[in-house]
Design a protein around this motif. Structure first.
Motif, PDB file in Angstrom:
ATOM      1  N   GLN A  55       0.990   7.047   0.331  1.00 14.73           N
ATOM      2  CA  GLN A  55       1.750   7.981  -0.693  1.00 14.73           C
ATOM      3  C   GLN A  55       3.110   8.102  -0.275  1.00 14.73           C
ATOM      4  N   SER A  56       3.770   7.165   0.935  1.00 17.97           N
ATOM      5  CA  SER A  56       4.977   7.100   1.005  1.00 17.97           C
ATOM      6  C   SER A  56       5.301   5.897   1.357  1.00 17.97           C
ATOM      7  N   LEU A  57       6.675   5.403   1.583  1.00 15.55           N
ATOM      8  CA  LEU A  57       7.186   3.970   1.836  1.00 15.55           C
ATOM      9  C   LEU A  57       6.491   3.755   3.295  1.00 15.55           C
ATOM     10  N   ALA A  58       6.790   4.669   4.128  1.00 15.35           N
ATOM     11  CA  ALA A  58       6.458   4.411   5.556  1.00 15.35           C
ATOM     12  C   ALA A  58       5.037   4.016   5.492  1.00 15.35           C
ATOM     13  N   GLU A  59       3.855   4.702   4.655  1.00  6.92           N
ATOM     14  CA  GLU A  59       2.496   4.450   4.759  1.00  6.92           C
ATOM     15  C   GLU A  59       2.371   3.212   3.874  1.00  6.92           C
ATOM     16  N   LEU A  60       3.171   2.760   3.135  1.00  4.13           N
ATOM     17  CA  LEU A  60       3.029   1.278   2.596  1.00  4.13           C
ATOM     18  C   LEU A  60       3.350   0.326   3.913  1.00  4.13           C
ATOM     19  N   ASP A  61       4.389   0.764   4.619  1.00  3.78           N
ATOM     20  CA  ASP A  61       4.681  -0.240   5.436  1.00  3.78           C
ATOM     21  C   ASP A  61       3.758  -0.338   6.844  1.00  3.78           C
ATOM     22  N   VAL A  62       2.958   0.664   6.801  1.00  6.65           N
ATOM     23  CA  VAL A  62       1.718   0.746   8.113  1.00  6.65           C
ATOM     24  C   VAL A  62       0.603  -0.258   7.382  1.00  6.65           C
ATOM     25  N   LEU A  63       0.386  -0.040   6.049  1.00  4.76           N
ATOM     26  CA  LEU A  63      -0.674  -1.060   5.409  1.00  4.76           C
ATOM     27  C   LEU A  63      -0.445  -2.532   5.424  1.00  4.76           C
ATOM     28  N   ARG A  64       0.973  -2.689   5.249  1.00  5.19           N
ATOM     29  CA  ARG A  64       1.433  -4.170   5.154  1.00  5.19           C
ATOM     30  C   ARG A  64       1.589  -4.828   6.701  1.00  5.19           C
ATOM     31  N   MET A  65       1.867  -3.874   7.607  1.00  8.21           N
ATOM     32  CA  MET A  65       1.716  -4.109   9.203  1.00  8.21           C
ATOM     33  C   MET A  65       0.474  -4.383   9.349  1.00  8.21           C
ATOM     34  N   CYS A  66      -0.606  -3.704   9.120  1.00 11.35           N
ATOM     35  CA  CYS A  66      -1.950  -4.105   9.511  1.00 11.35           C
ATOM     36  C   CYS A  66      -2.538  -5.469   8.728  1.00 11.35           C
ATOM     37  N   HIS A  67      -2.199  -5.530   7.480  1.00 10.22           N
ATOM     38  CA  HIS A  67      -2.444  -6.826   6.829  1.00 10.22           C
ATOM     39  C   HIS A  67      -1.753  -8.054   7.679  1.00 10.22           C
ATOM     40  N   GLN A  68      -0.459  -7.967   8.137  1.00 16.39           N
ATOM     41  CA  GLN A  68       0.126  -9.181   8.524  1.00 16.39           C
ATOM     42  C   GLN A  68      -0.508  -9.455   9.848  1.00 16.39           C
ATOM     43  N   TYR A  69      -0.540  -8.267  10.669  1.00 11.81           N
ATOM     44  CA  TYR A  69      -1.185  -8.545  12.098  1.00 11.81           C
ATOM     45  C   TYR A  69      -2.707  -8.253  12.383  1.00 11.81           C
ATOM     46  N   GLY A  70      -3.424  -8.268  11.100  1.00  8.88           N
ATOM     47  CA  GLY A  70      -5.052  -8.485  11.392  1.00  8.88           C
ATOM     48  C   GLY A  70      -5.617  -7.378  11.808  1.00  8.88           C
TER      49      GLY A  70
END
Length: 290
Positions: A183-198
């Motif tokens: 719902q927020s830009l920070a939450e988007l960053d969390v999802l992308r971090m998880c994708h990036q680092y598996g």
């Protein structure tokens, strides 16, 4: 606010207008628009001045339109008015920015308002598409959804209707992630971090009841292999203010439980050093994805 043409239409000629201005009862707000009250303009009057001066299909646009719709924390002092490409508006007006566009303004207008205002979806997307920073663009899109002013589906529909639209594919990807729970830009960053680092994706905006019985929503949660829950709260810049900081500490205590591990990071740390956050999450037991 009323135009000279509107005054003539109801029988008030230029001499009568000039007399009222000379006697300080009215004010010439522009070459086109007359104010029938004196003093500093209200926000609504400034917006109406802009669209009356421009005339035709001009509408309040971008963040000014989003402000009318209720968007918080994205205020700009200058009012944005969208006008057709090639409009001749004469001298600039203080506090108003006229933006020329080839887009069909009538279909972008909100039909439910008397003031000519752009719908929230094209207003947000038009503003976002012309930002130098993609984070600003994504941030305003996420904020509009987070504040429940629109939905990812409605925004996606307008991405297609506004073709060609700069960064359209990025907006589609961002809105897809928001539909998945961010719902927020920070939450988007969390999802992308998880994708990036598996890392396994978290549950986001989980509903919790605190020690005082109030309903709270946590940013991100993972169920760990040992049965405990790891909670990550992401603090934005406003969380660093003393009042917000103390509120956050009290909130964290109220949500504490023996089977719940709570950690925090800043949005800047998440953006600039995601590998550190990912490392710490792994050490705390967040599973990797296959």
């Amino acid at each position: 606010m009323i135009t000279r043409a509107q005054l003539r239409a109801i029988g008030i000629d230029n001499d009568a207008v000039r007399h009222r201005i000379t006697t300080d009862r009215w004010v010439a707000r522009s070459a086109v628009v007359i104010g029938t009250t004196t003093g500093e303009l209200t926000r609504n009057q400034l917006m109406r001045l802009g669209v009356l001066h421009a005339g035709g299909p001009a509408i309040i646009g971008d963040l000014s339109a989003a402000e009318v719709a209720g968007l918080r924390n994205w205020h700009r002092d200058e009012v944005t008015v969208l006008v057709p490409q090639g409009s001749d508006l004469g001298q600039p007006l203080e506090g108003i920015r006229f933006v020329e566009t080839r887009r069909p303004l009538p279909i972008m207008r909100n039909p439910d308002l008397d003031l000519p205002v752009c719908r929230i979806e094209p207003a947000i997307l038009h503003f976002a598409a012309y930002q130098h920073s993609m984070r600003t663009a994504e941030g305003v899109v996420a904020a509009a959804v987070q504040q429940r002013l629109t939905s990812p589906g409605l925004l996606l529909g307008w991405v297609d209707r506004m073709r060609p639209l700069r960064w359209a594919q990025t907006f589609r990807e961002t809105l897809s992630e928001i539909e998945d729970g961010a719902q927020s830009l920070a939450e988007l960053d969390v999802l992308r971090m998880c994708h990036q680092y598996g890392l396994r994706l978290p549950r986001q905006q989980t509903k919790r009841q605190d020690a005082d019985g109030r309903i709270r929503f946590t940013d991100c949660e993972w169920l760990l292999p040992d049965g405990r829950t790891l909670v990550l709260e992401v603090d934005g810049a406003f969380h660093m203010e003393v009042g917000h900081w103390e509120d956050d500490l009290a909130r964290q205590r109220a949500l504490a439980a023996s089977d719940r591990v709570q950690i925090r990071c800043t949005s800047r740390e998440l953006r600039d050093y995601p590998e550190r956050i990912a490392r710490d999450l792994r050490m705390l037991g967040v599973p990797r994805v296959a």
